[in-house]
Design an enzyme around this catalytic site. Sequence first.
Site, short mmCIF file in Angstrom:
data_model
loop_
_atom_site.label_atom_id
_atom_site.label_comp_id
_atom_site.label_asym_id
_atom_site.label_seq_id
_atom_site.Cartn_x
_atom_site.Cartn_y
_atom_site.Cartn_z
N GLU A 129 -8.32 -5.96 -36.66
CA GLU A 129 -8.10 -7.38 -36.89
C GLU A 129 -8.58 -7.89 -38.24
OE1 GLU A 129 -6.59 -9.70 -34.70
OE2 GLU A 129 -5.93 -7.81 -33.82
N SER A 145 -16.42 -20.33 31.69
CA SER A 145 -17.69 -19.96 32.33
C SER A 145 -18.78 -19.58 31.34
CB SER A 145 -17.47 -18.81 33.31
OG SER A 145 -16.65 -19.22 34.38
#
Length: 820
Positions: free
Chosen positions: A90, A468
């Site tokens: 770069e 239950s």
Amino acid sequence: MQRFLRVLGFLLATGFTLFVVAVVVVVAAYLYVAPDHPDVEVLREVEMKVPMRVYSRDGRLMAEFGEERRRPLAYEEFPERLREAFIAAEDDRFYQHPGVDYQGLIRATINLIRTRERTQGGSTITMQVARNFFLTRDRTYIRKISEIFLALKIERELSKEEILSLYLNKIFLGHRAFGVAAAAEVYYGKTVDELSLAEMAMIAGLPQAPSRANPLSNPERAVQRRGYVLGRMLERGIISQEEYAEAVMAPVTASHHGAVVEASAPFVSEMVRQHMLDAYGEDAYTEGFRVYTTIDPERQDAATAALRRGLMAYDRRHGWRGAVGQVAMPENPDDDRAWASTLASYYRIGGLEPVVVAAVDEAHFEAVNRMGERLTVDFDTMEWARPFINRARVGDPPEKPADVVMMGDVVFLQNQGDRWGLAQVPEVEGTVVALDPQDGAIIALAGGFDFRHSQFNRAVQALRQPGSAFKPFIYSAALENGFTAATLINDAPVVFEDAALEDVWRPTNYTGRFFGPTRLREALVHSRNLVSVRVLRDVGVWPTVRHLEPFGFEDHSLPRDLSLALGSGDLTPLQLTQGYAVFANGGYRVDPWFIERIEDRHGEAVFTAQPATVCPECEQPELANGYLTDITAPNDENDAVTTAWHPDLFDDELSPSQPLRPAERVINPQNAYLMDSMLRDVIRHGTGRHAMRTLGRRDLAGKTGTANEYRDAWFSGYNPDLVATAWIGFDRSQSLGPREGGAGAALPIWTDFMGQALSGMPERTLEQPAGMVSVRISRESGLVVGADHPNGMFELFREGELPEREERSDQEDSAADDLF
């Protein structure tokens, strides 16, 4: 000569004029853009957008949330070769220029004049930092001028190392990867120090076109860029010719790597995400929060596996519903890639693999998966596939593969270790949720068969009737209102005209039979409905509701009529589990919580939970007068999501620096112990005995539950170390089918989970509290009898609540007179 001097003077004057004009233009440009320039000093303290990460209690990654994947690193953490690779690709004069490379700008200008297109930008790394942090990416001349001046300013105020570090942490490198560390994870599943030279060069070649030329989207272009980077590194003497030759010929090994999930608990991760979004807004996704949960990864895996096995077992009992889709046969039936392309819209669900049937014969069928692999499925793995008719009926068993599948069918397969077997995604759903009864920490939570398939979290969102499984709370209220475990209640038909029920109500037992006078313990062990209703009627609905509310049940979930005795209220599995925790811990209410600690990006704790914790010692008078009485409980906002660290509760010395929130006692220890004793009998002798036969542990207690018409099946149970609930039902409430009650559908899931969750842990039961005695009673009458009574048994009572002595004939042995 004079002419030469005139020309020279003209040139000098022109040059000076151009110089002045250039200076004026530069100054004007600077004055135009400078007011908008930010203070470069903010770069020293810049906060990168870092995703939120969710961890298990032991620090394993569970999930990551955020649009940008990022792992900010310090300069020295980047390998030198990786730094040099980016500089070579770069900005090879990075260490020489003052932020702007005039040579590069001249090359870009010449290219613009020659091509009349802005194909080269001439940007340095410093200019890219300026653009990425402060400017837009618009390709305009004004933006370029701002970029140049800002780059010069950055170079004056920051070191080269600081600039390069900012660049390597900020740069976008494709596939949601921001920064080099994130790219290493996304493309290679590695940290930066694990990258090879070829991999470093591949990543360093990405900034030019990260979305279009990365090794996943365009491998050919990515390889070209890698070669360019390696060539530049060779020219600069960073690598040798041998290293270059090896790296440039290296194969492309990149593949997409998501966040490496080390502990899978997607339903809990989503609970965390929702909480963090409520607490912090959108900043939750970018501020780098690390959230540590209460989840135990091994027990979480056990919960998920047990739930999936149980749901698939239920589903198989009710038959084969057929293929999930049909696709057209390709021109060449032997072209596995063509077959695989037809599965583009299908995905794995609960570990089941979608495939398309490519061939069928008398002994097996062949199928192709999404990867284009051909798999063989033997007939014996599909013998279960009797055709589904309805929840109560299935068809005849298949005799050959063609009775089950045909070419072009899309079906699911299950990996059975050394082979594949036919499977189907269950329509039924369920949940397993487990808490630590000592402080309410959620240890495991599986909210459904597969989170990707359905995000509805049944553990905390499904309001269902517990049937239950709610009876123990009714019986606990009875024990507080004059009943004992030996109290006789008539198990016989009864009709109620209850205005609250708006009709005549004729409750029945599960079996349809009636057993006459029944002791309270026996009624719970065998889940006698009529006994429960009579108990609630005798105690009273309102006194019972007042007893139940401190367990953690919400007021609106408790009906004010006799149907409450049979669990007609709507509860979530988590709420029911919280209620059972009171029996498991000896009588204390603990509130569920799941976030242990929240840290910011710097590792500083911004939230640490203080859950209410069982502390019997805190009830002692000497502690009641100590600092514990001055502890201020968190406000309501914090209580809503109680979460994490708590001290060792039994240290010899308690200090204000380790505050303790004692859990509230909601039932007395005698009540809790009696209920625990009866619920352990449910496991040993009653509806939960499958757990005893399977696990062989004597410290388990719990209760089955089945809602009307078999719409919901439950089992909630515990030992003092862990309390858990398993629920199974349809999201759109409908019957599970005959005999698909708590014992048959939910208990096997609970047993499977608890067997894994308690593996290797010693048995442990509640300690019997003071104020209790054990005496011999008659099984028939519940009255005290002598040692020689032919049908006697021992029962527990609170002191002062002993039943009367049973009357004896004159012939009975006088030795029974002195029972105590």
